[in-house]
Design an enzyme around this catalytic site. Sequence first.
Site, PDB file in Angstrom:
ATOM      1  CB  SER A 174      30.964  45.463  40.992  1.00 16.89           C
ATOM      2  OG  SER A 174      31.543  46.539  41.011  1.00 16.89           O
ATOM      3  CG  ASP A 228      36.368  46.284  46.445  1.00 14.74           C
ATOM      4  OD1 ASP A 228      36.828  47.621  45.474  1.00 14.74           O
ATOM      5  OD2 ASP A 228      36.063  45.578  46.107  1.00 14.74           O
TER       6      ASP A 228
END
Length: 349
Positions: A174, A228
């Site tokens: 991330s 994502d």
Amino acid sequence: MRLLSLLSVVTLAVASPLSVEEYAKALDERAVSVSTTDFGNFKFYIQHGAAAYCNSEAPAGAKVTCSGNGCPTVQSNGATIVASFTGSKTGIGGYVATDPTRKEIVVSFRGSINIRNWLTNLDFDQDDCSLTSGCGVHSGFQNAWNEISAAATAAVAKARKANPSFKVVSVGHSLGGAVATLAGANLRVGGTPLDIYTYGSPRVGNTQLAAFVSNQAGGEFRVTNAKDPVPRLPPLIFGYRHTSPEYWLSGSGGDKIDYTINDVKVCEGAANLRCNGGTLGLDIDAHLHYFQATDACSAGGISWRRYRSAKRESISERATMTDAELEKKLNSYVEMDKEYIKTHANRSS
């Protein structure tokens, strides 16, 4: 600091000394495939990415440990903390550890604990960076690296001195992937050879930065998962580009973790929209599942709650966004990116 407005995007792109198409074409000519070793490494290093969520305050000499079966191989290898670090201003955290089994030194960075806040409140400011001429980097990612760079760099140097034959790897999930990219680039410049493994990383900076990192010596493994939404940000239209290549887990997304090597699609180019970058939707489960639950060892997991304590009016307004409104906003960025690439390609033909 560069404040990038939508009106300045075309000017910024045209003024760039290295065009999107020139860079993408050069990268597209490289033959990149996924070996069984690569695939095994993808599944291994995400364990370090997950472990950063619960080892960023571990004392030197402690073993890397994870609850929720977050890093079983890392634990069984006997990975030991050299140093951990957290940034009080930016919230970044991570560790440097040695793995005696794999003979490696790993510097790993955690992502945001509240990913919804980040998606909702993301700004597109860029700062100048010193890595290469014309380099621009997201100000938030640069601030995070700056806050812990001295501690991380010193820990890597200490580990290398004690283990001169060990390989060095920079890892992050991330937002931690963005910091891992900056850490890797800066450590390489400082004389530390290393590989970079990131999972669900956002775009870190401009074309010049992406080209510089992608062409440094050492492996560059940027893994994305299905739809994502995080790797689609910040948008191309605001002058952001990805490192290349991208290794896309091209499955159904959600909480799927049983990917095979045949599911991995390789896409080259700093502005490619052929893999994750061209997808739509708000699949947060895909962001939290890269071969495993990436937040398994984070107390309470990674939050998807709305932001309630904004100090700035602009943030507060964005914080009231529903999931449907947020998804619409993110999808609009993708559509604008597609139109921008299409228009820019037509002008170049």
